[in-house]
Every structure is written in C-alpha cells, then in structure tokens.
Design a protein around this motif. Structure first.
Motif, mmCIF file in Angstrom:
data_model
loop_
_atom_site.group_PDB
_atom_site.id
_atom_site.type_symbol
_atom_site.label_atom_id
_atom_site.label_comp_id
_atom_site.label_asym_id
_atom_site.label_seq_id
_atom_site.Cartn_x
_atom_site.Cartn_y
_atom_site.Cartn_z
ATOM 1 N N GLY A 230 -5.869 -3.851 -3.664
ATOM 2 C CA GLY A 230 -6.964 -4.223 -2.764
ATOM 3 C C GLY A 230 -8.314 -3.792 -3.333
ATOM 4 N N THR A 231 -8.362 -2.611 -3.943
ATOM 5 C CA THR A 231 -9.610 -2.114 -4.539
ATOM 6 C C THR A 231 -10.025 -3.006 -5.707
ATOM 7 N N LEU B 195 2.349 1.912 -0.555
ATOM 8 C CA LEU B 195 1.020 1.855 0.052
ATOM 9 C C LEU B 195 -0.066 2.117 -0.994
ATOM 10 N N GLU B 196 0.207 3.073 -1.885
ATOM 11 C CA GLU B 196 -0.779 3.408 -2.925
ATOM 12 C C GLU B 196 -1.007 2.219 -3.853
ATOM 13 N N ILE C 54 -0.595 -1.004 -3.074
ATOM 14 C CA ILE C 54 -1.329 -2.043 -2.326
ATOM 15 C C ILE C 54 -2.814 -1.669 -2.237
ATOM 16 N N ARG C 55 -3.094 -0.371 -2.029
ATOM 17 C CA ARG C 55 -4.498 0.080 -1.982
ATOM 18 C C ARG C 55 -5.198 -0.213 -3.310
ATOM 19 N N LEU C 56 -4.515 0.095 -4.415
ATOM 20 C CA LEU C 56 -5.117 -0.143 -5.733
ATOM 21 C C LEU C 56 -5.407 -1.638 -5.915
ATOM 22 N N GLY D 235 -5.615 10.266 -4.677
ATOM 23 C CA GLY D 235 -4.416 9.980 -3.883
ATOM 24 C C GLY D 235 -3.321 11.003 -4.071
ATOM 25 N N ALA E 105 -7.780 6.584 -8.391
ATOM 26 C CA ALA E 105 -6.653 6.657 -7.440
ATOM 27 C C ALA E 105 -5.795 7.886 -7.742
#
Ligand SMILES: [Zn+2]
Length: 406
Positions: free
Chosen positions: A241-242, A234-235, A237-239, A308, A304
């Motif tokens: 996406g950012t 998830l981390e 994918i978040r990165l 995170g 992150a």
C-alpha cells in the motif's frame, strides 16, 4: 505509394479467424490442430503472393521476396492466447503480407522487396519467444527439447505431429534486410481514448521483477493480542500500500506496477501468518525511472523494518533492458501516418512484449499500433474497426516504402 486492398486484407483476417473460432474470437494455442491448419493456409497465401515461403523446424514461416536489393522484413505471430482475440498476432502477419503484395503490384515500388515472417509461439504456450529467438540465433536445441505446454505435451511431439520436426530452422541473414517492421493492436486504450488512429512505438518496455518476503510470528488468531502479534501478512499489505501511494509521485508517465501474487504461510483462517511473500513487477521504457523506483523500494523496505514488528526483505528476480525502436524507422512511420491520418498519430512505448524486441537485436526495428476497441485484448471480445484496420494497413505499407527509399 502502393494502394493496399482493404477487402483483401480483411478477408484474409476473417479467414484466419475461422481456424479455432471461439465466440467472436479464436482459441488457437501454438501447434494445436487449428494453429497448424492456419499456418498451412497462410503459407499458401504467401505463395499466391509470389513469396518463396516455407515452414521451418520450429513452425516459423519465412516468405522470401524475389526482388533484388536490401529488403524489409515484416511480420508477427499467428497463434492466440487461450479463448482470445482474432487480431492479436494475425493483424501483423496480414499487414506484412498485404504490404508485400501491394508493393509488388505497384510499378513504382515493385523493385522493393518485403519478406514476410510468422514467428511461432510469441504467446508463450511452450516457452518464451521461442520462434523469434530461434530466428535471431538465440535459441539452443536443448531449450526446444525441454519445452512443454500446459498440458505437458512436449514441443518436439507437437512439431512431429505437424510434420515439421527435423527441418532446418530459418536463420536471419542481417545483410538481406534494411529493417524489421511489426504491426500490432495496441492492447491498451491510449489511442482510442485520445481519438488517435496510429501509434508509432518508441521502445518496448523493460520488465523488472521482485520478490518481497516478510517474516513475522505464526500464532493463534484468537488468543494473541493485537499489541503483541507479529502479522507478516498485514506487514506485507502495508508495504504494498505504501509503494502504491508513493510511486505516482516519482514514476514516469506510463510506468505500471503489479503485484501478481501474494502468498501467506500457513494461509489458514485462524492462524496469524508467520510468513508472507509477494511477486511484484515494474514496467517502463526508461531504465532511469526503473532505477529510481527500485531505490525507493529499498528505502520503503528499510523504513518498514525500522518501524514495524516484522522482518522484511526484497530480492530482484530479473531486470530486462528496453528494446529501443529505430529513430529513422519511427520517422518513416510518422510520415506515412501523417499522409493518411493527419494529426491523428502519436509516439508511444509498448507496455507488452513483442517479437520485435528480439528482432531489434539484429536489425533496425519498428512497431506500429492500431486502436483496440475498449483497450481489450487477450479476450475473445478484442476488436478493431474495419476502417481502422484498413487505415493501419495502408500506413504500414507506406512506412515500409518510406524506409526502403531512404
Ligand atoms: Zn501479439
């Protein structure tokens, strides 16, 4: 200016498309039976055009003009990607041959020489730009020894089966040439979507590649609360996406970025991934833009890390330099395009790699694009209209004459 013969060029392209024909495209991997036959046929066409043509020890073809004085070198590649199009590569080879023929046939230009080159394996079935690197002297024998295709066949075996192993490899004589020219289909939709006919390439983009790694904590997907879990997937994918949200604010007009691979460890449906990894690639013709984006990647990874629950890292895997096309040759192509397609040409970078990036290390180099219908390539539906193919062939020949007369 010499008049190219559109029917002759189209007929050569259609004949080449019969070697390994697949639906409306071709399947002609490097040194396949069909590729070998296509090379033999093309050498014959070069000889009919009065060129002194020969296939060398790495399946490159060089056809030398008998004209005196400094010549132009022009060409591209003949093999295809798997189940791909009929023009990616052959268009540039046939344009080069047609330019050589038309220039030799016209009394006003017959003193100008055009050598035609076909570089082996631009599509990378056995390695990375083996043919053009060989020609410019940047390929060791040991790399050919080690080269294998996806089926595990050594390149040496394939060359032997073709009857070409042991031949001396063609080597560039920079003093012989004033310029290198390569024509290609655009492989994108910039020309088609703007109604333009000719692209004059400014630079072949640099490619910078990265690996993102994230360390979290592998645990049970059912019993670990959302509050305490450290999900590396998830981390990651978040990165990504950012990055994707931020880059449009700071990138260049034609920058592209791609996450080509995401891997989760252990990659099971009921386990929170403890590790995650992604391969990420940036392409742009301007190193300053790439520097800026790389700095932003580091900033976003740091942020992150501080906000995170996982540990993120980024590692640069490679960073090539853009291959700049020669300014005078770009102007020679601009003038040719303006003569035959007034107002319907543009300058643009190439987002794909081409043999010209290696030739540019030894000679002033230029590339010219024609429209790809729907922007499609590396697929059997790849196509360009006959009118656009004919127009491009004329502009290409004129561009070479402009350069040789300068
Ligand atoms: Zn190509």
């Amino acid at each position: 200016m010499p008049d190219i013969k559109p029917e002759r060029a189209l007929s050569d392209l259609r004949t080449l498309a019969t070697f390994g024909a697949y639906k409306t495209g071709v399947h002609r991997p490097t040194l396949s039976e069909q590729d070998i036959a296509a090379r033999e046929w093309f050498v014959g066409r070069m000889r009919e055009a009065g060129l002194d043509a020969a296939i060398d020890g790495i399946a490159n073809i060089l056809g030398k003009s008998p004209a005196a004085g400094r010549k132009a070198l022009a060409g591209s590649h003949l093999e295809s990607q798997n189940h791909a199009g009929w023009l990616d590569g052959p268009l540039g080879c046939v344009y080069a041959l047609e330019a050589a023929r038309a220039i030799a046939e016209d009394a006003a230009t017959s003193h100008l020489g055009v050598d035609v080159a076909v570089f082996c394996d631009e599509e990378g079935h056995f390695g990375s730009f083996l043919g053009s690197r060989s020609f410019v002297g940047l390929l060791e024998e040991s790399e050919i020894d080690a080269a294998c295709n996806a089926t595990g066949r050594p390149m040496r075996d394939a060359l032997k089966a073709a009857g070409w192993s042991g031949r001396r490899r063609h080597a560039i004589d920079p003093a012989r040439y004033a310029a290198f020219f390569e024509a290609h289909i655009e492989q994108g939709d910039n020309l088609e979507s703007t109604g333009l006919k000719i692209g004059v390439v400014t630079a072949i983009v640099a490619i910078w590649q990265y690996r993102f790694t994230v360390e979290g904590e592998q645990n049970h997907a059912g019993t670990t609360s959302m509050k305490r879990r450290r999900d590396a997937g998830l981390e990651l994918i978040r990165l990504l996406g950012t990055i994707d949200a931020r880059f449009p604010e700071i990138c260049g007009p034609r920058t592209v970025w791609t996450t080509g691979r995401i891997a989760l460890d252990p990659g099971e449906k009921s386990i929170i991934p403890g590790k995650a990894e992604a391969l990420f690639q940036l392409r742009d013709a301007d190193p300053a833009v790439l520097d800026r984006l790389e700095a932003e990647i580091h900033t976003l990874v740091q942020r992150a890390n501080s906000t995170g629950r996982c540990k993120l890292a980024v590692e640069r895997l490679s960073a090539s330099t853009p291959a700049l096309m020669d300014q005078n040759l770009q102007a020679a192509l601009d003038r040719a395009a303006e003569a035959h397609a007034p107002g319907k040409h543009m300058r643009m970078p190439s987002g794909a790699g081409h043999d010209a990036q290696w030739l540019a290390r030894k000679l002033p180099a230029a590339m010219m694009f024609v429209p790809s219908i729907g922007g499609i390539s590396h697929h059997w539906t790849e196509n360009t209209s006959d009118e656009d193919i004919a127009l491009g062939a004329q502009v290409f020949a004129d561009g070479i004459v402009n350069a040789l007369r300068a």
